[in-house]
Design an enzyme around this catalytic site. Structure first.
Site, PDB file in Angstrom:
ATOM      1  N   SER A 130     -13.638  -9.566  51.725  1.00 14.18           N
ATOM      2  CA  SER A 130     -13.227  -8.993  52.855  1.00 14.18           C
ATOM      3  C   SER A 130     -12.232  -9.965  53.677  1.00 14.18           C
ATOM      4  O   SER A 130     -12.664 -11.094  53.856  1.00 14.18           O
ATOM      5  CB  SER A 130     -14.459  -8.370  53.722  1.00 14.18           C
ATOM      6  N   ALA A 131     -11.167  -9.385  54.528  1.00  8.67           N
ATOM      7  CA  ALA A 131     -10.483  -9.900  55.418  1.00  8.67           C
ATOM      8  C   ALA A 131     -11.061 -10.127  56.827  1.00  8.67           C
ATOM      9  O   ALA A 131     -10.513 -10.977  57.607  1.00  8.67           O
ATOM     10  CB  ALA A 131      -9.029  -9.369  55.547  1.00  8.67           C
ATOM     11  N   SER A 132     -12.122  -9.426  57.052  1.00 14.79           N
ATOM     12  CA  SER A 132     -12.746  -9.344  58.192  1.00 14.79           C
ATOM     13  C   SER A 132     -13.594 -10.649  58.619  1.00 14.79           C
ATOM     14  O   SER A 132     -14.432 -11.111  58.111  1.00 14.79           O
ATOM     15  CB  SER A 132     -13.568  -7.980  58.360  1.00 14.79           C
ATOM     16  N   LYS A 133     -13.400 -11.165  60.102  1.00 21.19           N
ATOM     17  CA  LYS A 133     -14.201 -12.172  60.370  1.00 21.19           C
ATOM     18  C   LYS A 133     -15.552 -11.486  60.978  1.00 21.19           C
ATOM     19  O   LYS A 133     -16.339 -12.142  61.510  1.00 21.19           O
ATOM     20  CB  LYS A 133     -13.522 -12.869  61.694  1.00 21.19           C
ATOM     21  N   ASN A 134     -15.685 -10.069  60.918  1.00 23.25           N
ATOM     22  CA  ASN A 134     -16.728  -9.477  61.507  1.00 23.25           C
ATOM     23  C   ASN A 134     -17.591  -8.934  60.342  1.00 23.25           C
ATOM     24  O   ASN A 134     -18.816  -8.436  60.542  1.00 23.25           O
ATOM     25  CB  ASN A 134     -16.337  -8.217  62.293  1.00 23.25           C
ATOM     26  N   VAL A 136      -5.378  -5.876  55.901  1.00 26.06           N
ATOM     27  CA  VAL A 136      -4.399  -6.911  56.444  1.00 26.06           C
ATOM     28  C   VAL A 136      -5.171  -7.852  57.510  1.00 26.06           C
ATOM     29  O   VAL A 136      -5.903  -7.148  58.274  1.00 26.06           O
ATOM     30  CB  VAL A 136      -3.056  -6.408  57.025  1.00 26.06           C
ATOM     31  N   THR A 170     -15.736   1.818  58.449  1.00 20.49           N
ATOM     32  CA  THR A 170     -15.366   1.196  59.604  1.00 20.49           C
ATOM     33  C   THR A 170     -13.948   0.947  59.790  1.00 20.49           C
ATOM     34  O   THR A 170     -13.467   0.868  60.874  1.00 20.49           O
ATOM     35  CB  THR A 170     -15.915  -0.480  59.551  1.00 20.49           C
ATOM     36  N   LYS A 203      -4.445 -10.633  52.559  1.00 19.02           N
ATOM     37  CA  LYS A 203      -4.216  -9.873  51.546  1.00 19.02           C
ATOM     38  C   LYS A 203      -2.609  -9.453  51.930  1.00 19.02           C
ATOM     39  O   LYS A 203      -2.361  -9.128  53.045  1.00 19.02           O
ATOM     40  CB  LYS A 203      -5.023  -8.721  51.293  1.00 19.02           C
ATOM     41  N   ARG A 258      -6.287  -9.684  60.939  1.00 21.22           N
ATOM     42  CA  ARG A 258      -6.138  -9.447  62.468  1.00 21.22           C
ATOM     43  C   ARG A 258      -4.739  -9.555  63.145  1.00 21.22           C
ATOM     44  O   ARG A 258      -4.034  -8.826  63.663  1.00 21.22           O
ATOM     45  CB  ARG A 258      -7.326  -9.897  63.337  1.00 21.22           C
ATOM     46  N   GLU A 292     -11.291  -1.482  46.243  1.00 22.02           N
ATOM     47  CA  GLU A 292     -10.300  -1.507  47.534  1.00 22.02           C
ATOM     48  C   GLU A 292      -9.949   0.174  47.981  1.00 22.02           C
ATOM     49  O   GLU A 292      -9.769   0.811  47.164  1.00 22.02           O
ATOM     50  CB  GLU A 292      -8.868  -2.149  47.012  1.00 22.02           C
ATOM     51  N   ASP A 293      -9.667  -0.174  49.454  1.00 22.03           N
ATOM     52  CA  ASP A 293      -9.087   1.187  49.709  1.00 22.03           C
ATOM     53  C   ASP A 293      -7.687   1.014  50.117  1.00 22.03           C
ATOM     54  O   ASP A 293      -7.111   1.828  50.714  1.00 22.03           O
ATOM     55  CB  ASP A 293      -9.837   1.783  50.890  1.00 22.03           C
ATOM     56  N   ASP A 351     -14.150  -4.874  48.726  1.00 20.50           N
ATOM     57  CA  ASP A 351     -13.795  -4.893  49.935  1.00 20.50           C
ATOM     58  C   ASP A 351     -14.849  -4.103  50.818  1.00 20.50           C
ATOM     59  O   ASP A 351     -15.507  -3.474  50.411  1.00 20.50           O
ATOM     60  CB  ASP A 351     -12.322  -4.042  49.951  1.00 20.50           C
ATOM     61  N   LEU A 352     -14.822  -4.493  52.120  1.00 20.47           N
ATOM     62  CA  LEU A 352     -15.930  -3.766  52.967  1.00 20.47           C
ATOM     63  C   LEU A 352     -15.493  -2.557  53.670  1.00 20.47           C
ATOM     64  O   LEU A 352     -16.014  -1.710  53.340  1.00 20.47           O
ATOM     65  CB  LEU A 352     -16.431  -4.922  53.999  1.00 20.47           C
ATOM     66  N   ASP A 353     -14.510  -3.031  54.765  1.00 18.72           N
ATOM     67  CA  ASP A 353     -14.045  -1.856  55.765  1.00 18.72           C
ATOM     68  C   ASP A 353     -13.458  -0.869  54.959  1.00 18.72           C
ATOM     69  O   ASP A 353     -12.214  -0.924  54.190  1.00 18.72           O
ATOM     70  CB  ASP A 353     -12.936  -2.286  56.682  1.00 18.72           C
ATOM     71  N   LYS A 379      -4.165  -1.617  56.795  1.00 14.97           N
ATOM     72  CA  LYS A 379      -5.397  -1.879  56.072  1.00 14.97           C
ATOM     73  C   LYS A 379      -5.647  -2.994  55.282  1.00 14.97           C
ATOM     74  O   LYS A 379      -4.756  -3.127  54.317  1.00 14.97           O
ATOM     75  CB  LYS A 379      -5.611  -0.359  55.252  1.00 14.97           C
TER      76      LYS A 379
END
Ligand code: BG6
Ligand code: MG
Length: 217
Positions: free
Chosen positions: A114-118, A47, A17, A145, A49, A169-170, A9-11, A45
């Site tokens: 990662s779930a992030s689009k960023n 999940v 972040t 997720k 946006r 994962e966090d 996972d990233l964030d 967390k």
């Protein structure tokens, strides 16, 4: 089963972040007069946006149209992008880069999940992009997720079976997603997930890649 791949996972796992996601949601919630605190944030967390904002609405007993939800998500993302526009390699979490280097030098394949689009911009600005054989982010998945889609796609791109992969994962949603996908899990940094993962590390400085493989493999 031999462990051959690590999916990260990233964030909140590789970069610090998660706090910016919280601050951006908090800013939006305050502006809208919605109740939202750091405890509620645990539910967000990992999940997506849209799902995150739906959870905030649910916690407040409110409903909104699709368009309004979209508009609020866009506003939150504006705040978030503002925070991360200044991100530097300094915000890579302790030991993460060294852990990735160690794993890759031992022949372990690495993917981002990662779930992030960023995620793309963060990987680029922190210099982490070259550490991955595959990158699966929010632009490549449609199911949030705890659905395992993001990790299953990661394993597939690494050409590995789910049971050959360990997910780092966090978030609760992420740990559940990985287990739903048939993968082993290492909780990182967030004590809230400690009881639910196969192994837990407070930070990547605690353990080397081979030790993790031995522990969860
Ligand atoms: C996850 C974060 O990595 O990405 C969540 O843990 C966030 O907090 C999700 O909502 C989606 O991120 P983004 O950048 O596409 O809004
Ligand atoms: Mg996370």
């Amino acid at each position: 089963m031999m462990i051959k791949g690590f999916i990260f996972d990233l964030d909140g796992v590789l970069v610090d972040t998660a706090k910016y996601h919280y601050l951006a949601w908090k800013k939006l919630a305050d502006e809208m007069g919605l109740h939202f605190n750091i405890r509620d944030n645990e539910l967000l967390k990992g999940v997506s946006r849209e799902r995150s904002f739906e959870i905030i609405l649910e916690l407040n007993g409110k409903e909104m149209s699709r368009e309004e939800i979209q508009e609020c998500c866009t506003r939150k993302n504006g705040f978030y992008v503002d925070f991360i526009s200044r991100i530097t390699p300094e915000e890579i979490l302790p030991g993460a880069r060294e852990f990735l280097t160690d794993a890759r030098s031992k022949g372990i394949r690495t993917a981002l999940g990662s779930a992030s689009k960023n995620a793309g911009i963060i990987l680029e600005r922190t210099g982490l992009l070259p550490f991955f054989d595959a990158v699966i982010d929010g632009t490549k998945v449609s199911l949030a997720k705890p659905n395992p889609e993001v990790f299953l796609k990661g394993a597939e791109e690494l050409k590995l079976l789910p049971e050959e992969c360990v997910v780092f994962e966090d978030s609760m949603a992420g740990i559940v997603a990985a287990h739903n996908g048939g993968m082993k899990t290492v909780g990182v940094g967030n004590r809230e997930v400690e009881g639910c993962c196969d192994a837990f590390i407070a930070s990547f400085t605690e353990m080397t890649a081979p030790v993790i493989v031995k522990k969860v493999g």
